[in-house]
Scaffold this motif. Structure first.
Motif: not given
Length: 119
Positions: A94-119
């Motif tokens: 992503a091209p947004y520098g340090h602000d990526c974590f704020l601006l790329e929520e839609a790309r992070q959410t599935p990663i976090v969901r998958q991680f939390l969904g595993r035992a």
């Protein structure tokens, strides 16, 4: 009147920032983050510093983040793997520098969901 669109964004961020943070506190916090070295406190290796981690770890890095570059996350990933700890690492381009974590929520959410969904 701003000459470029980015100037409006930067002005807005600066105004918002000074309303939320005391400048001296921010300077001290920035200095603490800059000089903090977890490995130094644990015999000089990050693997030793992370040896006590008992939880699975999820690392998400962004290709253009200059404050927390992907290389730092990769170093943490390698240290965790070296000690046999379960770790998932994802690099988001992503091209947004340090602000990526704020601006790329839609790309992070599935990663976090998958991680939390595993035992």
């Amino acid at each position: 009147m701003p000459e470029f669109e980015i100037e409006s964004y930067l002005d807005h961020q600066a105004d918002s920032f000074v309303r939320r943070f005391d400048a001296n506190t921010y300077l001290r916090l920035s200095r603490a983050l800059t000089y903090f070295d977890l490995a130094r406190q644990h015999g000089g290796t990050l693997a030793e510093a992370l040896a006590g981690v008992e939880a699975r770890t999820l690392l998400i890095a962004f290709s253009s983040d200059w404050l927390y570059p992907p290389a730092a996350s990769i170093e943490i990933e390698q240290a965790l793997r070296e000690t046999g700890k379960p770790v998932d690492f994802h690099l988001i381009d992503a091209p947004y520098g340090h602000d990526c974590f704020l601006l790329e929520e839609a790309r992070q959410t599935p990663i976090v969901r998958q991680f939390l969904g595993r035992a």
